[in-house]
Design an enzyme around this catalytic site. Structure first.
Site, mmCIF file in Angstrom:
data_model
loop_
_atom_site.group_PDB
_atom_site.id
_atom_site.type_symbol
_atom_site.label_atom_id
_atom_site.label_comp_id
_atom_site.label_asym_id
_atom_site.label_seq_id
_atom_site.Cartn_x
_atom_site.Cartn_y
_atom_site.Cartn_z
ATOM 1 N N TYR A 86 0.959 -1.217 -0.010
ATOM 2 C CA TYR A 86 -0.037 0.021 -0.036
ATOM 3 C C TYR A 86 0.951 1.108 -0.010
ATOM 4 O O TYR A 86 0.523 2.367 -0.774
ATOM 5 C CB TYR A 86 -0.903 -0.182 1.292
ATOM 6 C CG TYR A 86 -1.943 1.203 1.331
ATOM 7 C CD1 TYR A 86 -3.154 1.170 0.598
ATOM 8 C CD2 TYR A 86 -1.763 1.943 2.409
ATOM 9 C CE1 TYR A 86 -3.985 2.089 0.465
ATOM 10 C CE2 TYR A 86 -2.560 3.116 2.398
ATOM 11 C CZ TYR A 86 -3.871 3.079 1.612
ATOM 12 O OH TYR A 86 -4.807 4.216 1.961
ATOM 13 N N LYS A 121 1.000 4.255 -2.785
ATOM 14 C CA LYS A 121 0.822 5.651 -2.435
ATOM 15 C C LYS A 121 2.075 6.409 -2.750
ATOM 16 O O LYS A 121 1.636 7.735 -3.091
ATOM 17 C CB LYS A 121 0.311 5.523 -0.957
ATOM 18 C CG LYS A 121 -1.070 5.018 -1.032
ATOM 19 C CD LYS A 121 -2.228 5.556 -1.822
ATOM 20 C CE LYS A 121 -3.585 4.884 -1.609
ATOM 21 N NZ LYS A 121 -4.614 5.447 -2.272
HETATM 22 P P1 NAI Z 1 -13.447 2.298 0.687
HETATM 23 O O1 NAI Z 1 -12.839 1.117 0.927
HETATM 24 O O2 NAI Z 1 -14.390 2.777 1.613
HETATM 25 O O3 NAI Z 1 -13.898 2.684 -0.866
HETATM 26 C C1 NAI Z 1 -12.992 2.477 -1.839
HETATM 27 C C2 NAI Z 1 -13.973 2.244 -3.063
HETATM 28 O O4 NAI Z 1 -13.191 1.829 -4.293
HETATM 29 C C3 NAI Z 1 -15.136 1.273 -2.872
HETATM 30 O O5 NAI Z 1 -16.370 1.740 -3.396
HETATM 31 C C4 NAI Z 1 -14.728 0.287 -3.862
HETATM 32 O O6 NAI Z 1 -15.741 -0.567 -4.476
HETATM 33 C C5 NAI Z 1 -14.033 1.076 -5.005
HETATM 34 N N1 NAI Z 1 -12.973 0.086 -5.727
HETATM 35 C C6 NAI Z 1 -11.951 -0.777 -4.986
HETATM 36 N N2 NAI Z 1 -11.308 -1.394 -6.064
HETATM 37 C C7 NAI Z 1 -11.503 -0.967 -7.285
HETATM 38 C C8 NAI Z 1 -11.438 -1.057 -8.687
HETATM 39 N N3 NAI Z 1 -10.563 -2.189 -8.963
HETATM 40 N N4 NAI Z 1 -11.961 -0.358 -9.701
HETATM 41 C C9 NAI Z 1 -13.087 0.271 -9.210
HETATM 42 N N5 NAI Z 1 -13.341 0.883 -7.986
HETATM 43 C C10 NAI Z 1 -12.901 0.195 -7.018
HETATM 44 O O7 NAI Z 1 -12.242 3.384 0.875
HETATM 45 P P2 NAI Z 1 -11.834 4.897 1.547
HETATM 46 O O8 NAI Z 1 -11.487 4.904 2.893
HETATM 47 O O9 NAI Z 1 -13.210 5.760 1.015
HETATM 48 O O10 NAI Z 1 -10.604 5.347 0.639
HETATM 49 C C11 NAI Z 1 -10.729 6.097 -0.657
HETATM 50 C C12 NAI Z 1 -9.444 6.485 -1.029
HETATM 51 O O11 NAI Z 1 -8.617 7.325 0.265
HETATM 52 C C13 NAI Z 1 -8.485 5.247 -1.434
HETATM 53 O O12 NAI Z 1 -7.483 5.338 -2.307
HETATM 54 C C14 NAI Z 1 -7.740 4.958 0.094
HETATM 55 O O13 NAI Z 1 -6.163 4.448 -0.137
HETATM 56 C C15 NAI Z 1 -7.418 6.669 0.376
HETATM 57 N N6 NAI Z 1 -7.119 6.629 1.740
HETATM 58 C C16 NAI Z 1 -8.105 6.406 2.853
HETATM 59 C C17 NAI Z 1 -7.669 6.665 4.169
HETATM 60 C C18 NAI Z 1 -8.797 6.254 5.299
HETATM 61 O O14 NAI Z 1 -8.361 6.279 6.346
HETATM 62 N N7 NAI Z 1 -9.869 5.854 4.966
HETATM 63 C C19 NAI Z 1 -6.498 7.276 4.475
HETATM 64 C C20 NAI Z 1 -5.643 7.759 3.376
HETATM 65 C C21 NAI Z 1 -5.915 7.218 2.241
#
Ligand code: NAI
Length: 254
Positions: A162, A166
């Site tokens: 990861y 990133k």
């Molecule tokens: P989440 O898991 O709640 O949502 C991620 C979304 O991406 C989901 O709807 C999933 O179906 C979709 N997804 C996954 N693989 C996919 C693919 N191959 N093609 C299309 N869609 C796909 O994640 P969250 O927490 O909303 O994170 C969003 C972004 O923010 C991510 O890139 C994560 O790494 C980043 N992030 C999140 C943090 C956190 O604390 N939640 C902290 C730092 C970064």
């Protein structure tokens, strides 16, 4: 930002494509963008969740298009963007938000855990940016916002795949910002800290408490915190900012 939002719509009649907009941070970005006058294209793997995002976008009297798409596959991305163009004729804003985790210590991390995370988190960003930047170059305008993570800056035991993905996004952002700057396209990254979403809900209480102790503002972030920064970076208010990585982490990684 609240006053800006109250005084005028920051994204009036813009079209924004948000990957992984079915839930979490991506959904929040979709809804705040719609409230600010944008039509929304969601590309996500998960159809059930996308429909709910659509409903929330349409509640703000904006158009929404949900496309089921695996961003790690270039041909699926090309087809999705063709569908988006059939409906909206243009894409002004790209939010590369979709991301996954497959955590394990290095010695236990499988080749598949490594490949999958890099394929979605890093190659997915390449795929979407490659296809959409071609349109933006013709338009001579555009905003690209990539969702990285503070883990890509400071690393984290158990998240080598990861963190590499990133950190890769950060190098990609700076390179593409240089390539596209002369054509009126801004490319920036957001590096969130610990944000309350489905992705972080699965962490144990022990890890959550340990992380909280490391956050000077002494609380976790919300999806709205990240969405407001994405709104600023997608709007004309940030026209003189490009190639930057903006941390939104309560001071965790300063
Ligand atoms: P989440 O898991 O709640 O949502 C991620 C979304 O991406 C989901 O709807 C999933 O179906 C979709 N997804 C996954 N693989 C996919 C693919 N191959 N093609 C299309 N869609 C796909 O994640 P969250 O927490 O909303 O994170 C969003 C972004 O923010 C991510 O890139 C994560 O790494 C980043 N992030 C999140 C943090 C956190 O604390 N939640 C902290 C730092 C970064």
């Amino acid at each position: 930002m609240k006053r800006l939002e109250e005084t005028h719509m920051l994204l009036n009649n813009k079209v924004a494509l948000i990957t992984g907009g079915g839930r979490g941070i991506g959904r929040e970005i979709a809804v705040i963008f719609a409230r600010n006058g944008a039509d929304i294209v969601i590309c996500d793997l998960n159809t059930a969740d996308i429909d709910e995002t659509n409903r929330q976008v349409e509640a703000h009297q904006r158009k929404a298009l949900a496309i089921t798409c695996d961003i790690s596959c270039l041909c699926e991305v090309e087809q999705a963007i063709k569908k988006a163009l059939d409906k909206f004729k243009k894409i002004d804003i790209l939010i590369n938000n979709a991301g996954i985790t497959k955590d394990n210590l290095l010695l236990r991390m499988t080749e598949s855990d490594w490949d999958k995370v890099i394929a979605v988190n890093l190659k997915g960003v390449f795929n979407c940016t490659k296809v959409i930047s071609r349109l933006m170059l013709k338009q001579k305008s555009g905003k690209i916002v990539n969702i990285s993570s503070i883990i890509g800056i400071r690393g984290n035991a158990g998240q080598a795949n990861y963190a590499a993905s990133k950190a890769g996004i950060i190098g990609f952002t700076k390179s593409i910002a240089r390539e596209l700057a002369s054509r009126g396209i801004n490319v920036n990254a957001i590096a969130p800290g610990f944000i309350e979403t489905g992705m972080t809900a699965k962490l144990s209480d022990e890890i959550r408490e340990r992380m909280l102790k490391e956050i000077p503002l002494a609380k976790f972030g919300t999806t709205a915190d990240v969405a407001k920064l994405a709104l600023f970076l997608a709007s004309e208010e940030s026209n003189y900012i490009t190639g930057q990585v903006i941390q939104i982490d309560g001071g965790m990684a300063m």
